[in-house]
Structures are given as structure tokens and as C-alpha cells.
Design an enzyme around this catalytic site. Sequence first.
Site, mmCIF file in Angstrom:
data_model
loop_
_atom_site.group_PDB
_atom_site.id
_atom_site.type_symbol
_atom_site.label_atom_id
_atom_site.label_comp_id
_atom_site.label_asym_id
_atom_site.label_seq_id
_atom_site.Cartn_x
_atom_site.Cartn_y
_atom_site.Cartn_z
ATOM 1 N N ASN A 188 34.017 42.316 40.651
ATOM 2 C CA ASN A 188 35.083 41.611 41.567
ATOM 3 C C ASN A 188 34.900 42.816 42.720
ATOM 4 O O ASN A 188 34.949 44.003 42.280
ATOM 5 C CB ASN A 188 36.140 41.367 41.532
ATOM 6 C CG ASN A 188 36.345 40.058 40.905
ATOM 7 O OD1 ASN A 188 35.409 39.255 40.853
ATOM 8 N ND2 ASN A 188 37.389 39.723 40.144
ATOM 9 N N LEU A 189 35.094 42.510 43.840
ATOM 10 C CA LEU A 189 35.392 43.315 45.133
ATOM 11 C C LEU A 189 36.816 43.851 44.988
ATOM 12 O O LEU A 189 37.598 42.948 45.052
ATOM 13 C CB LEU A 189 35.085 42.750 46.656
ATOM 14 C CG LEU A 189 33.483 42.763 47.089
ATOM 15 C CD1 LEU A 189 33.655 41.877 48.339
ATOM 16 C CD2 LEU A 189 32.849 44.146 47.094
#
Length: 227
Positions: free
Chosen positions: A34-35
Site C-alpha cells: 500500500n502507499l
Amino acid sequence: LVASFQPKVLAGKRVLVTAGPTFEAIDPVRGITNLSSGKMGYAVARAAREAGAEVLLISGPTALEAPFGVRRIDVQSAQQMHDAVLSQIDGQHVFVAVAAVADWRVLNASEQKMKKQADGSVPELKFAQNPDILATVAARTNLRGYPYCVGFAAESENLVEFGSSKREKKGIPLLVGNIGQNTFGQDDNTIILFDEDGHTVLPRASKLELARQLISEISKRVSKLSL
Ligand code: CTP
Ligand code: CA
């Protein structure tokens, strides 16, 4: 210097923070993540420590150093983060879930590196849903309200609406909302606090400043719980 002058509003309290992304392996050299830089979660851990708490940070892969005086446990996958949190949750007064946890893991991850196929055929990944760490901990909240659970939500739209419904769905007293595009990798942010009374905007500031304001808000609410 500023750090040592923060009011010790969490003295004697134990605080567990999750931070960073999780990493879900596809094979030994590839994965899905995920960012999340981890900056906000690490700032929360630092601010809690500055406020006098004993802080444990359970972190996915980041490029950051543990804040001064904070114990860190490193994990990769959501399942590992879940297991680490549950093994450490007993006796914690506050749980702040800042991590951007992968919602799905790869069910058919390969033990060896997958090779490109000459005919151009591509791998087909199958997914399973990961356990919801925050919801699991929230479901174990005792009658006095411990651990006091705080969630974070990064949305891309409709923040006010999604934030308040997510807080209720997760069964937690406090949720911090932000817009993903405004926060990922940045040093500052703007956040909205959702609680049972509604929502409050904390205007744009550095993540450390926002974390200190959040810790102050958490400590006010925790001080109303009985010991
Ligand atoms: N969270 C968690 N474990 C998960 C997923 C999320 O502990 N498996 C926590 C996050 O750390 C965050 C909060 O739950 O504090 C909200 O995460 P978010 O991804 O916004 O919520 P979801 O319930 O996963 O909903 P969505 O479908 O919008 O991703
Ligand atoms: Ca999610």
C-alpha cells in the site's frame, strides 16, 4: 528541545501504534503493498512518547528510524502485523492503528521466483481477505474502555461521510480521516477527527504537530475512563 517540553499527559500509560504499509508476497522477489511512508504513524509514536507514555511501535516496511525511546517490532505482512499486535495488546491503554494494512493477501504465492512465459501468458493471482486488526482489538475492549482504540482512514473522496460511517462500523470511539492524495509521502497533512459528537478539522500542519494535537485529544478522552 521542544520535545522535552511537551506536557506529560500520557505519563504511566502504555500505547501501541501500528504504522507503515504491509507487504504481501507474490513470490520471493515480488509483492503487493500500500502507499504509506510511515511518517504519520512514527510521528504518533514519537508524540505519545513525548507525552510520557511507554510506546511500542509495530511497523511494516519503511525507511524510517524508530523515534527516540520507542520500542519497535518489524513485520511485513498483515497476518504478521495482526499476530504481533495480538501478542502485545494485553495491558495496553491505547491502541492507535495508523498502518495502511493490505486488505488482501495472495493465496497462491509461489515459493520460487515466477518466470516470464515465452507465450506471454500471465500469472493469475488468487486473493484472501486479511484479518481486520483494528476491529479485532476493538471487539476486545474491556468494560472500562481499554484499550482506547483509534483508527485512521485514508479516503480518496467523501471524507466526512466515509469517516463517520467507518468509525461506527469499526466500533471505535475515535477515527482520524484524511485524503490519501494529500498525505502519501508528505511531511504535512490536514486531518479530521470523528467521534460520537461529530467531527473536527485539524488544519494543515506538519505530521508531528498534528500527531501532538491528536495525542492531546486522545489523552483528554482516556483521562475520562476509570482506571
Ligand atoms: N485496519 C486494520 N486491519 C486491516 C485493515 C485496516 O487494522 N486489515 C485499520 C487501519 O490501520 C486503519 C483502519 O483500520 O486504522 C481503517 O482502515 P481502512 O483501510 O480505511 O478501512 P477498511 O475497513 O479496510 O475499509 P476500506 O474498504 O475503505 O479499505
Ligand atoms: Ca482497507
